[in-house]
Design an enzyme around this catalytic site. Sequence first.
Site, mmCIF file in Angstrom:
data_model
loop_
_atom_site.group_PDB
_atom_site.id
_atom_site.type_symbol
_atom_site.label_atom_id
_atom_site.label_comp_id
_atom_site.label_asym_id
_atom_site.label_seq_id
_atom_site.Cartn_x
_atom_site.Cartn_y
_atom_site.Cartn_z
ATOM 1 N N HIS A 51 1.004 -1.066 -0.052
ATOM 2 C CA HIS A 51 0.097 0.098 0.056
ATOM 3 C C HIS A 51 0.948 1.439 -0.113
ATOM 4 O O HIS A 51 0.512 2.350 0.648
ATOM 5 C CB HIS A 51 -0.833 0.078 1.154
ATOM 6 C CG HIS A 51 -2.043 -1.083 1.156
ATOM 7 N ND1 HIS A 51 -3.257 -1.091 0.871
ATOM 8 C CD2 HIS A 51 -1.918 -2.424 1.674
ATOM 9 C CE1 HIS A 51 -3.817 -2.110 0.740
ATOM 10 N NE2 HIS A 51 -3.075 -2.966 1.465
ATOM 11 N N ASN B 192 -10.262 -2.628 2.474
ATOM 12 C CA ASN B 192 -10.161 -2.604 1.036
ATOM 13 C C ASN B 192 -11.291 -2.598 0.249
ATOM 14 O O ASN B 192 -12.457 -2.407 0.955
ATOM 15 C CB ASN B 192 -9.451 -4.094 0.651
ATOM 16 C CG ASN B 192 -7.950 -4.203 0.849
ATOM 17 O OD1 ASN B 192 -7.134 -3.205 1.217
ATOM 18 N ND2 ASN B 192 -7.585 -5.484 0.998
ATOM 19 N N TYR C 117 0.857 -4.150 12.460
ATOM 20 C CA TYR C 117 1.067 -2.736 11.876
ATOM 21 C C TYR C 117 1.843 -1.796 12.983
ATOM 22 O O TYR C 117 2.489 -1.123 12.488
ATOM 23 C CB TYR C 117 -0.195 -2.161 11.831
ATOM 24 C CG TYR C 117 -1.056 -2.630 10.602
ATOM 25 C CD1 TYR C 117 -1.283 -4.093 10.655
ATOM 26 C CD2 TYR C 117 -1.485 -2.004 9.423
ATOM 27 C CE1 TYR C 117 -2.041 -4.844 9.303
ATOM 28 C CE2 TYR C 117 -2.288 -2.566 8.328
ATOM 29 C CZ TYR C 117 -2.437 -3.721 8.297
ATOM 30 O OH TYR C 117 -2.918 -4.388 7.262
HETATM 31 FE FE1 HDE Z 1 -2.237 -4.748 5.604
HETATM 32 N N1 HDE Z 1 -0.622 -3.870 5.838
HETATM 33 N N2 HDE Z 1 -1.769 -6.586 6.397
HETATM 34 N N3 HDE Z 1 -4.098 -5.555 5.185
HETATM 35 N N4 HDE Z 1 -3.092 -3.008 5.013
HETATM 36 C C1 HDE Z 1 -0.146 -2.521 5.878
HETATM 37 O O1 HDE Z 1 1.068 -1.316 7.488
HETATM 38 C C2 HDE Z 1 -0.417 -6.739 6.831
HETATM 39 C C3 HDE Z 1 -4.706 -6.763 5.057
HETATM 40 C C4 HDE Z 1 -4.213 -2.633 4.435
HETATM 41 O O2 HDE Z 1 -3.253 3.463 3.951
HETATM 42 C C5 HDE Z 1 1.085 -2.267 6.467
HETATM 43 O O3 HDE Z 1 1.237 0.821 7.623
HETATM 44 C C6 HDE Z 1 -0.299 -8.201 7.407
HETATM 45 C C7 HDE Z 1 -5.912 -6.999 4.973
HETATM 46 C C8 HDE Z 1 -4.418 -1.301 3.782
HETATM 47 O O4 HDE Z 1 -1.481 3.458 5.360
HETATM 48 C C9 HDE Z 1 1.805 -3.536 7.243
HETATM 49 C C10 HDE Z 1 -1.649 -8.719 6.841
HETATM 50 C C11 HDE Z 1 -6.329 -5.920 4.616
HETATM 51 C C12 HDE Z 1 -2.930 -0.803 4.358
HETATM 52 C C13 HDE Z 1 0.693 -4.426 6.761
HETATM 53 C C14 HDE Z 1 -2.455 -7.722 6.216
HETATM 54 C C15 HDE Z 1 -5.188 -4.974 4.580
HETATM 55 C C16 HDE Z 1 -2.401 -1.889 4.685
HETATM 56 C C17 HDE Z 1 2.140 -1.584 5.446
HETATM 57 C C18 HDE Z 1 -2.168 -9.891 6.996
HETATM 58 C C19 HDE Z 1 -7.641 -5.539 4.234
HETATM 59 C C20 HDE Z 1 -2.605 0.630 4.069
HETATM 60 C C21 HDE Z 1 2.184 -0.280 5.956
HETATM 61 C C22 HDE Z 1 -2.408 -10.604 8.117
HETATM 62 C C23 HDE Z 1 -8.596 -5.562 5.345
HETATM 63 C C24 HDE Z 1 -2.929 1.454 5.115
HETATM 64 C C25 HDE Z 1 1.444 -0.143 7.022
HETATM 65 C C26 HDE Z 1 -2.528 3.125 4.931
HETATM 66 C C27 HDE Z 1 -0.770 -1.675 5.275
HETATM 67 C C28 HDE Z 1 0.460 -5.840 7.257
HETATM 68 C C29 HDE Z 1 -3.637 -8.110 5.448
HETATM 69 C C30 HDE Z 1 -5.405 -3.552 4.304
HETATM 70 C C31 HDE Z 1 3.108 -4.259 6.626
HETATM 71 C C32 HDE Z 1 0.554 -8.780 8.091
HETATM 72 C C33 HDE Z 1 -6.404 -8.350 5.265
HETATM 73 C C34 HDE Z 1 -5.416 -0.669 3.531
HETATM 74 O O5 HDE Z 1 1.762 -3.485 8.482
#
Ligand code: HDE
Length: 686
Positions: free
Chosen positions: A71, A144, A358
Amino acid sequence: MKKAPQFDVGPGGETHQHGGETLTTNQGIPVSDNQNSLKAATRGPVLLEDFVLREKIFHFDHERIPERIVHARGSAAHGYFECTDPLTDLSKADLFSEKGKKTPLFTRFSTVAGGAGSVDTPRDVRGFAVKFYTQQGNWDLVGNNIPVFFIQDAIKFPDLIHAVKMESDRGYPQAGSAHDTFWDFASLLPETTHMLMWAMSDRTLPRSLRMMEGFGIHTFKLDDAKGKSTFVKFHWKPVLGLQSTVWDEALALQSADNDYHRRDLHEAIANGDFPQWELFVQPFDADFADRLPYDVLDATKLIPEEVLPLRKVGVMTLDRNPDNFFAQTEQSAFCPANIVPGIDFTDDPLLQGRLFSYLDTQKSRLGTANFHQIPINAPKCPFHNMQRDGQMQMLVPKGRASYEPNSLAQHGEEGGARETREGFVTQKDFATEPAAEKLRMRAELFADHYSQAALFWKSQTDGERAHIASAFTFELSKVQLEQVAPRMIAQLRNVAEDLAERVAAGLGVELPKAAKPARAKVEMAPSPALSIHRNMKPTLRGRKIGVLISEGSDAQALAALKAAAKKEGASVFVVAPRIQNVKLSDGEAVKADGQLLGSPSALFDAVAIVLDAAQAKALSREGAAVKWVMDAFGHLKAIGSDAAAKPLLDRAGVEKDEGVTGLGADFFAAAKTRQWMRESNLRQLA
Ligand code: HDE
């Protein structure tokens, strides 16, 4: 001496530098020369003593922070949530407590795979992250634009992301899933199938960030004041309705405007055309969950609206652009673990993994455990605790009490903050049995990988199905590992035979044997709510009409078009072969908004052509003009013109249909939708 810079606090609690007319260093020392470094003589050398130069370059060298690992590319805005239908029967959360109650928020939309500088319009899932600054602390709904996810367990997330991002050895492709490693991984992991159906649909090609839905995805819980919990799913619906582009148009947009979505959001807000989304919940209890043929803790499953209706809670309005991209959009740090009393997690194993991920990532991106003090991340309600120090500590906690219990208050000193009965309480989880053993396992119903993928397929219009089959064909055609396409098609046979056949035919490969499902599919009734075409709004609000003009164009016709568009809530963008001094029929010289070569019709929702006969003839020999019209036709847009434009239309291969109109009401009626009936004559979809 002139005034030194002042600092004040903006409406969002941010600190602004302003008012100072004198340029100073970061230490406040006035600068006398910002053009030349300090040298030993006119021709140098430059002196180490030049602290003005050194500070300026030192700071510049450190301007970047690590981009988000996923993202990374995002656009954001400030706004507020207004509760319209309180949820007090289900939740004690303060933001849902009263009709008319407003809660400030910050929303960031993003693509997933590309880097921070990648384009806005690849085929990709969009992030939809909202930080609510409630009076009980920050609640981040980090979702999402698709209601399900690729995987069920957090332990697979690094694999998924490594597979989709640019390949480790070659560093490409940027921002796209059409490559070997993504499909190698996806075809080996049947739990991805449902989300793949969404990813290959037009959901991943949104026309605008303002025209997409958002979902919390996981099942969460709501807790009421008496301690009763209810399961819940969160949904955002755009007031402008759903709208997507077609694939060829999305490709054209990648060259037309790398910042297509960022610009669209920024301009809409700057023009006072504030985007809005309605927030809905789908509340349900454990009995309801038990009756479903799928597991509500499995993030690859959704609950169709037709099975469990949505209940409206309020409206989000985005009404203010960020003042500074880096300070706010880039430094915003979302975290699903930011939750408030009245809302709670469930045991969804994907959500559970996110709860610690996060915080970790913010420390590595923002460099300090004090990232919560950055104005965009700080709560707008008071926050006090005994945490102290750390890099970049911006607060100045007073007194001796940085531990608890302490008895200082009883002896006339500041004792610090204490816990409260109103604080966040994790309610007893009524859904799951306490663990008898420690297991690396998934629940039984998680093994159903195809029922909802089939539900999605069944719920689409014929045109949408053709897009999905074509997208699978396109993406797999880019995969060079020969074992992958047959393996993927073998999965698709479990979704729908005709889908698998169409993809196999499109690729020219033999239909493989179906993959053996881990669990038998259940039949689900189609859900019309899952289709974009069925949920588009026939409106021009928030849409853009491109008008092609040139020397001698009819001034009256142009004025009438502009007036009618304004009435419909659309904006008009005038395109001409040259920008300045375009003389209209009445002799007035006007300025166009964009030059023909740099303003392809992919940028607009509908196009109108206002040319006199001589110019139409001349432009029919101009490649950019012919392509402008041909693409508008190919991208299924309404084309309004009068008889004079015929030579250009003919040259562009435009055939008369309901979307090829005059310049009056017929044009505006057609412009409110896409001309889907045209598509089967124009391209051979799978
Ligand atoms: Fe994320 N995800 N994610 N994700 N995600 C990040 O956090 C992560 C997941 C989502 O506008 C990171 O600040 C893991 C699902 C959005 O700043 C990180 C897992 C969904 C955004 C991270 C998921 C998301 C992130 C990268 C599996 C939809 C952007 C930078 C367990 C519900 C937020 C950050 C923004 C961002 C990890 C799965 C949505 C690396 C480990 C499911 C919208 O922490």
